[in-house]
Design a protein around this motif. Structure first.
Motif, PDB file in Angstrom:
ATOM      1  N   GLN A   1       0.843  -1.192   0.000  1.00 10.91           N
ATOM      2  CA  GLN A   1       0.000   0.000   0.000  1.00 10.91           C
ATOM      3  C   GLN A   1       0.879   1.242   0.000  1.00 10.91           C
ATOM      4  O   GLN A   1       1.768   1.370   0.815  1.00 10.91           O
ATOM      5  CB  GLN A   1      -0.867   0.041   1.267  1.00 10.91           C
ATOM      6  N   SER A   2       0.612   2.126  -0.906  1.00 12.08           N
ATOM      7  CA  SER A   2       1.356   3.384  -0.883  1.00 12.08           C
ATOM      8  C   SER A   2       0.406   4.563  -0.996  1.00 12.08           C
ATOM      9  O   SER A   2       0.837   5.700  -1.068  1.00 12.08           O
ATOM     10  CB  SER A   2       2.354   3.430  -2.042  1.00 12.08           C
ATOM     11  N   THR A   3      -0.878   4.288  -1.033  1.00 13.80           N
ATOM     12  CA  THR A   3      -1.839   5.372  -1.215  1.00 13.80           C
ATOM     13  C   THR A   3      -2.017   6.124   0.094  1.00 13.80           C
ATOM     14  O   THR A   3      -1.622   5.664   1.166  1.00 13.80           O
ATOM     15  CB  THR A   3      -3.200   4.817  -1.644  1.00 13.80           C
ATOM     16  N   GLU A   4      -2.648   7.275  -0.024  1.00 10.37           N
ATOM     17  CA  GLU A   4      -2.888   8.077   1.174  1.00 10.37           C
ATOM     18  C   GLU A   4      -3.842   7.365   2.123  1.00 10.37           C
ATOM     19  O   GLU A   4      -3.893   7.668   3.314  1.00 10.37           O
ATOM     20  CB  GLU A   4      -3.452   9.442   0.775  1.00 10.37           C
TER      21      GLU A   4
ATOM     22  N   ALA B   1      -3.645   4.348   2.962  1.00 12.68           N
ATOM     23  CA  ALA B   1      -2.939   3.321   3.729  1.00 12.68           C
ATOM     24  C   ALA B   1      -2.688   3.813   5.155  1.00 12.68           C
ATOM     25  O   ALA B   1      -2.428   4.990   5.382  1.00 12.68           O
ATOM     26  CB  ALA B   1      -1.612   3.005   3.046  1.00 12.68           C
TER      27      ALA B   1
ATOM     28  N   PRO C   1      -0.497   3.878   8.791  1.00 15.84           N
ATOM     29  CA  PRO C   1       0.961   4.038   8.961  1.00 15.84           C
ATOM     30  C   PRO C   1       1.730   2.717   8.872  1.00 15.84           C
ATOM     31  O   PRO C   1       2.815   2.672   8.287  1.00 15.84           O
ATOM     32  CB  PRO C   1       1.065   4.645  10.369  1.00 15.84           C
TER      33      PRO C   1
ATOM     34  N   GLN D   1       0.930   0.063   7.143  1.00 18.65           N
ATOM     35  CA  GLN D   1       0.982  -0.342   5.738  1.00 18.65           C
ATOM     36  C   GLN D   1       2.011   0.476   4.970  1.00 18.65           C
ATOM     37  O   GLN D   1       2.703  -0.040   4.097  1.00 18.65           O
ATOM     38  CB  GLN D   1      -0.396  -0.177   5.090  1.00 18.65           C
ATOM     39  N   THR D   2       2.107   1.740   5.325  1.00 16.85           N
ATOM     40  CA  THR D   2       3.072   2.613   4.651  1.00 16.85           C
ATOM     41  C   THR D   2       4.502   2.173   4.963  1.00 16.85           C
ATOM     42  O   THR D   2       5.351   2.105   4.069  1.00 16.85           O
ATOM     43  CB  THR D   2       2.853   4.077   5.079  1.00 16.85           C
TER      44      THR D   2
ATOM     45  N   PHE E   1       5.181  -0.968   3.118  1.00 12.48           N
ATOM     46  CA  PHE E   1       5.401  -0.676   1.700  1.00 12.48           C
ATOM     47  C   PHE E   1       6.822  -0.155   1.477  1.00 12.48           C
ATOM     48  O   PHE E   1       7.544  -0.635   0.597  1.00 12.48           O
ATOM     49  CB  PHE E   1       4.383   0.356   1.203  1.00 12.48           C
ATOM     50  N   ASN E   2       7.230   0.823   2.271  1.00  9.65           N
ATOM     51  CA  ASN E   2       8.564   1.403   2.106  1.00  9.65           C
ATOM     52  C   ASN E   2       9.653   0.356   2.331  1.00  9.65           C
ATOM     53  O   ASN E   2      10.657   0.318   1.612  1.00  9.65           O
ATOM     54  CB  ASN E   2       8.754   2.570   3.077  1.00  9.65           C
TER      55      ASN E   2
ATOM     56  N   TYR F   1      14.124   5.391   0.904  1.00 13.26           N
ATOM     57  CA  TYR F   1      13.064   4.606   1.546  1.00 13.26           C
ATOM     58  C   TYR F   1      13.545   4.050   2.884  1.00 13.26           C
ATOM     59  O   TYR F   1      12.809   4.030   3.862  1.00 13.26           O
ATOM     60  CB  TYR F   1      12.622   3.456   0.637  1.00 13.26           C
TER      61      TYR F   1
END
Lengths: 94, 164
Positions: B83-86, B88, B90, B92-93, B96-97, B141
């Motif tokens: 997930q990289s969408t807004e 998502a 924290p 999930q972010t 993702f990173n 990242y």
């Protein structure tokens, strides 16, 4: 049809996952084609090798980097081959 | 330990592609330098967790390429749908990173192997340029997530395998 050694995931499953990536870039003018093959990587682990043929005419280095980053993100979103025990390796060719 | 070795290596990779003569050796060495930049970045941040600084260099020598690859692919396997969408959350972010870092690490390892050992065909400078640029992105990242518990767990897994 791609030949996948016995015990690996089915070639159909891999194909379906790569289809998602190909569909995502089907109308992208920077991408000519996306091909793949199954093989083993440096450590003899099964892997899928994806070749992205790009249209370099007029493409700036920045556009290329954005494209590469986008495709890598789409590998995580759409293909997710690590879920089925295969890492996806990307190569860019022109 | 040479603390800024990762930064020196990624700078060297960029120099070899942008400013040095474009030849097969420089293209290949740029990919190799990019891989070792990320390799040493992760090791540096892992060994910092060991409080006795005089053991850091010895500890750094114990990292193994295959173990690091397996830990990275395990993280990707656990990652689920990135997930990289807004939208998502924290966690999930962060996941993702971190997945981007792991993906780049595994990719670079294969590219480094090809650059150093597979001389059947010329190494495509375009492909090398992508690898080097993606390594620079992976540094960014990693900087975002390195202090997160998930990233710290990843560092642990680069060295140690949990008993099953």
């Amino acid at each position: 049809m791609t030949i996948v050694p016995k015990g690996w995931v089915s070639s159909e499953e891999i194909s379906q996952r790569i289809d998602r990536l190909q569909a995502q870039y089907a109308n992208n003018p920077l991408v000519k084609r996306i091909d793949y093959r199954i093989g083993v990587d440096w450590s003899d682990d099964p892997a899928v090798f994806i070749d992205v043929t790009v249209a370099r005419n007029g493409m700036t280095p920045m556009e290329l980097q954005r494209l590469a980053e986008g495709i890598r993100i789409d590998l995580l979103r759409l293909v997710r081959s690590d879920e089925i025990g295969l890492h996806s390796y990307l190569s860019f060719v022109d | 330990m040479v603390d800024d070795l990762p930064e020196q290596l990624i700078a060297q990779a960029e120099f070899l592609l942008r400013e040095a003569t474009t030849n097969e050796a420089n293209v290949r060495r740029s990919v190799s330098a990019a891989y070792y930049a990320l390799f040493h970045l992760l090791i540096r941040d892992a060994v910092k967790n060991w409080k006795h600084a005089d053991h850091h260099s010895r500890l750094a020598r114990t990292f193994d390429h295959k173990r690091m690859k397996d830990a990275s692919t395990a993280m990707l396997k656990e990652g689920g749908r990135a997930q990289s969408t807004e939208a998502a959350n924290p966690e999930q972010t962060v996941r993702f990173n971190l997945s981007i870092v792991c993906q780049n690490f595994v990719e670079l390892q294969q590219a480094r192997h090809r650059a150093d050992y597979d001389v059947e065909e010329a190494f495509n400078p375009l492909d090398a340029a992508v690898h080097v640029a993606q390594t620079r992105l992976a540094f960014g990242y990693w900087a975002k997530v390195k202090d997160d518990p998930l990233a710290q767990g990843y560092l642990y897994s680069l060295l140690f395998k949990d008993r099953s």
